[in-house]
Design an enzyme around this catalytic site. Structure first.
Site, mmCIF file in Angstrom:
data_model
loop_
_atom_site.group_PDB
_atom_site.id
_atom_site.type_symbol
_atom_site.label_atom_id
_atom_site.label_comp_id
_atom_site.label_asym_id
_atom_site.label_seq_id
_atom_site.Cartn_x
_atom_site.Cartn_y
_atom_site.Cartn_z
ATOM 1 N N ASP A 8 0.852 -1.188 0.000
ATOM 2 C CA ASP A 8 0.000 0.000 0.000
ATOM 3 C C ASP A 8 0.891 1.242 0.000
ATOM 4 O O ASP A 8 1.706 1.429 0.909
ATOM 5 C CB ASP A 8 -0.899 -0.008 1.245
ATOM 6 C CG ASP A 8 -2.029 1.003 1.161
ATOM 7 O OD1 ASP A 8 -2.219 1.594 0.078
ATOM 8 O OD2 ASP A 8 -2.718 1.212 2.174
ATOM 9 N N ASP A 102 -2.922 2.503 -6.062
ATOM 10 C CA ASP A 102 -1.861 2.565 -5.055
ATOM 11 C C ASP A 102 -1.753 1.326 -4.170
ATOM 12 O O ASP A 102 -1.092 1.356 -3.130
ATOM 13 C CB ASP A 102 -2.030 3.807 -4.173
ATOM 14 C CG ASP A 102 -3.338 3.805 -3.397
ATOM 15 O OD1 ASP A 102 -4.204 2.966 -3.682
ATOM 16 O OD2 ASP A 102 -3.484 4.663 -2.496
ATOM 17 N N GLU A 103 -2.367 0.218 -4.559
ATOM 18 C CA GLU A 103 -2.228 -0.985 -3.735
ATOM 19 C C GLU A 103 -2.324 -2.252 -4.574
ATOM 20 O O GLU A 103 -2.971 -2.290 -5.618
ATOM 21 C CB GLU A 103 -3.264 -1.011 -2.609
ATOM 22 C CG GLU A 103 -4.698 -1.022 -3.068
ATOM 23 C CD GLU A 103 -5.675 -1.117 -1.909
ATOM 24 O OE1 GLU A 103 -5.432 -1.893 -0.970
ATOM 25 O OE2 GLU A 103 -6.702 -0.419 -1.967
#
EC number: 2.7.7.7
Length: 346
Positions: A8, A102-103
């Site tokens: 993350d 973003d993860e």
């Protein structure tokens, strides 16, 4: 076995802006709408010290922190940085499932110590992209995701089966994947605020409250999650770019950046066992104008000398009186490198 990693990015949009404008690292800063009626999308960690968070109205954020710097959202730039980050991460596992900009989840099958692997990922991503990531490690997706949020930024946390359920008891119910804002509000209305409270509710009650999702929640807070890490859709391109500390038109400097990017791309393509037919060169001028040129080969490339040579030829077509502030190279029309390739110069 703890073979799932959840990666993350820390305050991703804000971190991207700090890479682009390093001076922002020293100031409370948020990404969001520029009018007072807009909301905050992401805040850096200095801004969070003032209580500023995502979805907060801008006018409230400015009251909490009068010297807050607000930067407008640039999703195209964030997508480019995301590709940089997850192209690196992809090398660490055969199976990667990217679930947002973003993860991502990784399914790792080697014997390397998971904490050591997480540290190597963090180090390489930070060195090559300037973006910090937090990493959660566990035996299922739910627990890996909770772990990655445990001690941000730059956190690493591992949860074992022996830790369940007591390690989760003090966590707020908002941490539970599958419980959105409306669901958590329903639970708070009946006095359920922590996972410990949630554990006291039986499965039938949760099913009556939330339907099938209630059954899912009942099991995941007890460490039961059968969701598999799935391979993400095929990457359409691979690339790298650099923003210069000082704007320049010096060909020696520009060529040195091209050589560096070409070296990185050769390594990345070898790691993925791929080659490319199309090369795209991108520059951004001191006045933030973006220009691109591309070249498609009949013979695919992956060697650094070929990437650099084509890029330098394309650069000549983009030279003007304006200095450059950014240079990037991406490769597309990718295919598996299932045969030996000679260099263009061989």
């Amino acid at each position: 076995m703890n073979n799932i990693l959840h990666i993350d990015c820390d305050a991703f949009y804000a971190s991207c802006e700090e890479v682009r404008y390093p001076k922002l690292k020293n100031h409370p800063m948020a990404v969001g709408g520029l009018s007072n009626k807009s909301i905050i999308t992401t805040a850096n960690y200095k801004a969070r010290e003032y209580g500023i968070h995502s979805a907060m109205p801008v006018f409230i954020a400015k009251k909490l922190c009068p010297n807050l710097v607000i930067v407008g959202v640039d999703k195209k730039y964030y997508k480019e940085k995301s590709i940089e980050v997850f192209d690196i991460i992809e090398k660490y596992a055969k199976i990667k499932e990217q679930v947002s900009i973003d993860e991502a989840y990784l399914l790792v099958e080697d014997k390397e110590n998971r904490i050591n692997k997480a540290k190597r990922i963090q180090k390489e991503v930070m060195e090559k992209t300037g973006i910090g990531v937090s990493i959660g490690i566990s035996y299922n997706k739910f627990l890996a995701k909770i772990s990655s949020d445990w001690n941000k930024p730059l956190g690493i946390k591992e949860i074992n089966s022996s830790d369940i359920p007591h390690i989760l008891k003090d966590l707020d119910i908002s941490k539970v994947h599958g419980l959105g804002r409306k669901s958590t509000k329903k639970l708070r209305n009946i006095g359920i605020h922590k996972i410990e409270d949630l554990l006291s509710l039986d499965e039938e009650f949760l099913k009556n409250l939330f339907g099938k999702q209630g059954s899912y929640v009942y099991h995941v807070i007890r460490g039961e999650d059968n969701r598999k890490v799935e391979i993400s859709s095929k990457r359409k391109s691979i690339g790298r770019e650099f923003t210069f500390k000082e704007n320049t038109l010096d060909l020696r400097i520009l060529h040195s950046y091209i050589d560096e990017i070409a070296k990185i791309l050769e390594s990345d393509m070898n790691d993925r066992d791929i080659k490319a037919y199309t090369l795209n060169l991108k520059i951004k001028t001191e006045y933030f104008k973006t220009h691109t040129r591309s070249h498609t080969q009949e013979v695919p490339i992956y060697k650094k000398e070929d990437i650099a040579s084509i890029s330098k030829d394309l650069l000549e077509k983009l030279i003007s009186n304006e200095k450059f502030r950014l240079l990037g190279i991406s490769l597309s029309n990718l295919s598996k490198n299932n045969h030996t390739q000679l260099s263009l110069f061989d």
